[in-house]
Design an enzyme around this catalytic site. Structure first.
Site, PDB file in Angstrom:
ATOM      1  N   HIS A 169      40.046  46.113 121.729  1.00 58.33           N
ATOM      2  CA  HIS A 169      40.746  45.083 120.952  1.00 58.33           C
ATOM      3  C   HIS A 169      41.425  44.093 121.888  1.00 58.33           C
ATOM      4  O   HIS A 169      41.847  44.472 122.986  1.00 58.33           O
ATOM      5  CB  HIS A 169      41.793  45.702 120.014  1.00 58.33           C
ATOM      6  CG  HIS A 169      42.143  44.794 118.890  1.00 58.33           C
ATOM      7  ND1 HIS A 169      43.133  43.862 118.982  1.00 58.33           N
ATOM      8  CD2 HIS A 169      41.586  44.645 117.664  1.00 58.33           C
ATOM      9  CE1 HIS A 169      43.184  43.180 117.847  1.00 58.33           C
ATOM     10  NE2 HIS A 169      42.258  43.633 117.026  1.00 58.33           N
ATOM     11  N   ASP A 219      36.946  48.605 112.668  1.00 57.46           N
ATOM     12  CA  ASP A 219      35.535  48.636 112.302  1.00 57.46           C
ATOM     13  C   ASP A 219      34.844  49.963 112.604  1.00 57.46           C
ATOM     14  O   ASP A 219      33.746  50.215 112.119  1.00 57.46           O
ATOM     15  CB  ASP A 219      34.789  47.493 113.013  1.00 57.46           C
ATOM     16  CG  ASP A 219      35.260  46.140 112.519  1.00 57.46           C
ATOM     17  OD1 ASP A 219      35.494  46.020 111.309  1.00 57.46           O
ATOM     18  OD2 ASP A 219      35.417  45.218 113.337  1.00 57.46           O
ATOM     19  N   HIS A 270      33.579  40.260 116.137  1.00 62.90           N
ATOM     20  CA  HIS A 270      34.683  40.253 115.161  1.00 62.90           C
ATOM     21  C   HIS A 270      34.248  41.101 113.967  1.00 62.90           C
ATOM     22  O   HIS A 270      33.952  42.285 114.116  1.00 62.90           O
ATOM     23  CB  HIS A 270      34.991  38.788 114.822  1.00 62.90           C
ATOM     24  CG  HIS A 270      36.254  38.551 114.061  1.00 62.90           C
ATOM     25  ND1 HIS A 270      37.279  39.444 113.991  1.00 62.90           N
ATOM     26  CD2 HIS A 270      36.666  37.475 113.315  1.00 62.90           C
ATOM     27  CE1 HIS A 270      38.264  38.943 113.241  1.00 62.90           C
ATOM     28  NE2 HIS A 270      37.907  37.749 112.814  1.00 62.90           N
ATOM     29  N   ARG A 302      44.665  50.717 111.073  1.00 60.89           N
ATOM     30  CA  ARG A 302      43.699  50.512 109.984  1.00 60.89           C
ATOM     31  C   ARG A 302      42.570  51.535 110.105  1.00 60.89           C
ATOM     32  O   ARG A 302      41.992  51.958 109.102  1.00 60.89           O
ATOM     33  CB  ARG A 302      43.146  49.077 110.045  1.00 60.89           C
ATOM     34  CG  ARG A 302      44.226  48.005 109.921  1.00 60.89           C
ATOM     35  CD  ARG A 302      43.681  46.614 110.189  1.00 60.89           C
ATOM     36  NE  ARG A 302      43.139  46.485 111.533  1.00 60.89           N
ATOM     37  CZ  ARG A 302      42.477  45.428 111.992  1.00 60.89           C
ATOM     38  NH1 ARG A 302      42.276  44.399 111.184  1.00 60.89           N
ATOM     39  NH2 ARG A 302      42.023  45.366 113.223  1.00 60.89           N
TER      40      ARG A 302
HETATM   41  N1  HAX Z   1      32.528  48.470 124.912  1.00 55.51           N
HETATM   42  C1  HAX Z   1      32.159  48.058 126.144  1.00 55.51           C
HETATM   43  N2  HAX Z   1      32.820  47.117 126.835  1.00 55.51           N
HETATM   44  C2  HAX Z   1      33.933  46.615 126.284  1.00 55.51           C
HETATM   45  C3  HAX Z   1      34.402  47.040 125.032  1.00 55.51           C
HETATM   46  C4  HAX Z   1      33.639  47.995 124.337  1.00 55.51           C
HETATM   47  N3  HAX Z   1      33.979  48.396 123.095  1.00 55.51           N
HETATM   48  N4  HAX Z   1      35.537  46.356 124.751  1.00 55.51           N
HETATM   49  C5  HAX Z   1      35.748  45.532 125.797  1.00 55.51           C
HETATM   50  N5  HAX Z   1      34.784  45.684 126.723  1.00 55.51           N
HETATM   51  C6  HAX Z   1      34.576  44.922 127.940  1.00 55.51           C
HETATM   52  C7  HAX Z   1      34.462  43.432 127.591  1.00 55.51           C
HETATM   53  O1  HAX Z   1      33.135  43.120 127.178  1.00 55.51           O
HETATM   54  C8  HAX Z   1      34.866  42.771 128.871  1.00 55.51           C
HETATM   55  O2  HAX Z   1      33.764  42.826 129.756  1.00 55.51           O
HETATM   56  P1  HAX Z   1      33.439  41.605 130.752  1.00 55.51           P
HETATM   57  O3  HAX Z   1      34.610  41.540 131.680  1.00 55.51           O
HETATM   58  O4  HAX Z   1      32.165  42.022 131.397  1.00 55.51           O
HETATM   59  O5  HAX Z   1      33.307  40.380 129.902  1.00 55.51           O
HETATM   60  C9  HAX Z   1      35.944  43.712 129.401  1.00 55.51           C
HETATM   61  O6  HAX Z   1      35.740  44.971 128.744  1.00 55.51           O
HETATM   62  C10 HAX Z   1      37.364  43.231 129.095  1.00 55.51           C
HETATM   63  O7  HAX Z   1      37.483  43.029 127.711  1.00 55.51           O
HETATM   64  P2  HAX Z   1      38.917  43.229 126.979  1.00 55.51           P
HETATM   65  O8  HAX Z   1      39.885  42.283 127.607  1.00 55.51           O
HETATM   66  O9  HAX Z   1      39.278  44.662 126.940  1.00 55.51           O
HETATM   67  O10 HAX Z   1      38.567  42.817 125.495  1.00 55.51           O
HETATM   68  P3  HAX Z   1      38.495  41.361 124.871  1.00 55.51           P
HETATM   69  O11 HAX Z   1      39.859  40.960 124.441  1.00 55.51           O
HETATM   70  O12 HAX Z   1      37.770  40.413 125.779  1.00 55.51           O
HETATM   71  O13 HAX Z   1      37.553  41.595 123.601  1.00 55.51           O
HETATM   72  C11 HAX Z   1      36.765  42.816 121.720  1.00 55.51           C
HETATM   73  C12 HAX Z   1      38.002  42.331 122.494  1.00 55.51           C
HETATM   74  C13 HAX Z   1      37.202  43.443 120.426  1.00 55.51           C
HETATM   75  C14 HAX Z   1      35.875  41.606 121.411  1.00 55.51           C
HETATM   76  C15 HAX Z   1      36.011  43.848 122.606  1.00 55.51           C
HETATM   77  O14 HAX Z   1      36.830  44.981 122.787  1.00 55.51           O
HETATM   78  C16 HAX Z   1      34.672  44.266 122.013  1.00 55.51           C
HETATM   79  O15 HAX Z   1      33.666  43.591 122.273  1.00 55.51           O
HETATM   80  N6  HAX Z   1      34.636  45.384 121.231  1.00 55.51           N
HETATM   81  C17 HAX Z   1      33.407  45.818 120.578  1.00 55.51           C
HETATM   82  C18 HAX Z   1      33.143  44.968 119.334  1.00 55.51           C
HETATM   83  C19 HAX Z   1      34.169  45.258 118.253  1.00 55.51           C
HETATM   84  O16 HAX Z   1      34.452  46.408 117.933  1.00 55.51           O
HETATM   85  N7  HAX Z   1      34.703  44.187 117.647  1.00 55.51           N
HETATM   86  C20 HAX Z   1      35.648  44.310 116.528  1.00 55.51           C
HETATM   87  C21 HAX Z   1      37.091  44.110 116.943  1.00 55.51           C
HETATM   88  C22 HAX Z   1      38.039  44.227 115.789  1.00 55.51           C
HETATM   89  C23 HAX Z   1      37.916  43.024 114.923  1.00 55.51           C
HETATM   90  O17 HAX Z   1      38.276  41.916 115.260  1.00 55.51           O
HETATM   91  N8  HAX Z   1      37.348  43.186 113.810  1.00 55.51           N
HETATM   92  O18 HAX Z   1      37.105  42.129 113.069  1.00 55.51           O
END
Ligand code: HAX
Length: 434
Positions: free
Chosen positions: A317, A372, A270, A326
């Protein structure tokens, strides 16, 4: 390994197979109103929260009270000679849905100034914490410590009235927002600037005073205004907003609720992702030893990160399916103020290579950058290079949205939140019947 831990490790290994099977083979099986996939998978797409403060469209991005970020920035009154609006006027908009006049915004600026002072015991608490505590730990602890100030808690102790309960909630929320910039700046200067502090200036609005207390010159005041506004809210389902709402639903006051929400914001998936982006980029730069990367080199770093099982911070996301507006508004700021900055160029290069790689990688549902991916660049450029601190900046902004939400939760008398859980065996039973 202790006997208990060994036994647990075995049980976990056996259980993982069951969860994976349910997700792979039976994700679409309905259990009541939702599917097995949604129950295990973090409630993605389940429509079960109500808020009028903001709405997140997967393709369009965030709207605050129905307005896009550019519309908000244009419509709200600004301090003379500044590019970005009063944060105080934005609080007015989130609470009421109306654009304040400049006079109304300035009236609020004055009211916030009266509420700015931070109790000495909060300062004492921060000073007593080990200096290497994460700034988010300090920030959350400071908010929690101030709970004794809560007007809502007093109101409850004196005899609760559901119809007027929003009033002390509003008072607590306003008190908190007014104090957070001073607390954040205190943590920053204590940890990173030789413990030399700059007093609050009563002539300045919230954004201006934050820049002043941080000791960063103009246009950092506008950076603060922009930053606090764009990070404020992202509808109710994200971890920080949902946690704040959930805790408040137990009639906990704004201090307990916000502190809990901030703890959620501190997670790497997050709000902490903004510091992770800079950490990751610095690592890339260190490996290059000052040389400018080519796109090919950047692609290799991205693949190396993915192949080592890590996520690319700042990308993906849970709801959005396009570039986060943003991200875009911060990019516009960079193009205007720091087009030749080295890190900005790296971030821009990442924008060119990461989405295709994530598509090829085939996991992330959204290959585009989120808020971010860009935010640390601006902070770095203006001299705020201690990236551990970036999530605190996010937290000051996020407080505005979540506190507006829980003020309205109280006004509308939303009940305590309590979803129902099932056991894995029950899910397997439902799957076998389906
Ligand atoms: N890099 C690599 N793999 C990623 C990814 C990324 N940036 N984003 C998603 N995936 C992977 C997930 O880890 C998941 O893998 P598994 O099946 O092995 O668990 C798969 O793709 C499906 O995920 P998703 O359905 O696309 O995404 P989620 O809704 O589960 O998660 C997240 C959303 C933002 C947590 C995720 O995209 C992520 O971890 N991003 C990187 C961290 C990040 O930038 N976080 C900030 C988000 C914005 C925010 O809330 N800011 O506060």
């Amino acid at each position: 390994m202790s006997a208990l831990k060994q036994k647990l490790a075995k049980k976990i290994e056996e259980h993982r197979v069951r969860t994976t099977k349910l997700l792979k083979e039976h994700a679409d099986v309905k259990i009541g109103d939702v599917t097995i996939g949604q129950a295990i998978g973090g409630a993605r797409g389940v429509r079960m929260l109500v808020t009028d403060i903001s709405y997140l469209d997967p393709m369009e991005g965030i709207r605050f009270r129905g307005m896009t970020i550019p519309e908000v920035m244009k419509a709200l009154p600004k301090p003379d000679g500044k590019d970005y609006p009063y944060v105080e006027g934005f609080w007015y908009l989130l609470l009421t849905g109306d654009i304040p006049t400049k006079a109304e915004a300035k009236e609020l600026v004055e009211e916030f100034k009266e509420r700015r002072a931070v109790p000495q015991y909060v300062i004492d608490l921060l000073r007593a914490m080990p200096r290497d505590s994460h700034p988010m730990t300090m920030f959350s602890a400071a908010v929690l410590a101030m709970q004794r100030e809560s007007k809502f808690a007093k109101f409850y102790a004196d005899g609760f009235n559901k119809m007027t309960a929003w009033e002390p909630m509003y008072e607590d929320a306003t008190d908190l927002i007014a104090k957070l910039p001073s607390i954040a700046a205190y943590i920053y200067r204590m940890k990173y600037k030789g413990d030399i502090h700059i007093p609050s200036d009563k002539n300045l609005d919230m954004g201006g005073d934050f820049a002043n207390m941080m000791g960063i010159a103009e246009p950092y005041d506008d950076v603060a205004r922009m930053y606090f506004i764009i990070h404020s809210d992202h509808e109710s389902g994200n971890v920080s907003a949902h946690t704040t709402h959930l805790v408040a639903s137990a009639l906990s006051d704004a201090y307990y609720s916000l502190s809990a929400g901030l703890n959620g914001l501190a997670g790497p998936l997050h709000g902490l992702a903004n510091q992770e982006v800079l950490r990751w980029l610095q690592d890339v730069m260190d490996k290059l030893d000052g040389k400018e990367p080519t796109e090919e080199m950047m692609k290799k770093f991205v693949w190396d990160t993915l192949n080592s099982g890590q996520v690319i911070p700042g990308y993906g996301h849970a709801v959005l399916r396009k570039t986060d507006p943003r991200y875009q508004s911060q990019r516009d700021f960079c193009l205007k103020h720091l087009p030749n900055d080295e890190i900005f160029k790296y971030v821009d290069m990442l924008y060119k290579v990461v989405p295709d790689i994530l598509r090829e990688h085939g996991k992330a549902k959204n290959p585009w950058p989120n808020v971010d991916a860009q935010s640390g660049v601006i902070q770095w450029f203006y001299g705020l290079r201690e990236y551990d601190f970036y999530t605190v900046l996010f937290g000051v902004g996020r407080a505005i949205g979540v506190l507006a939400n829980i003020t309205w939760d109280r006004a509308l008398g939303y009940p305590i939140e309590r979803p129902k859980s099932l056991t894995t065996a029950m899910l397997e039973d439902a799957a076998s019947k389906a």
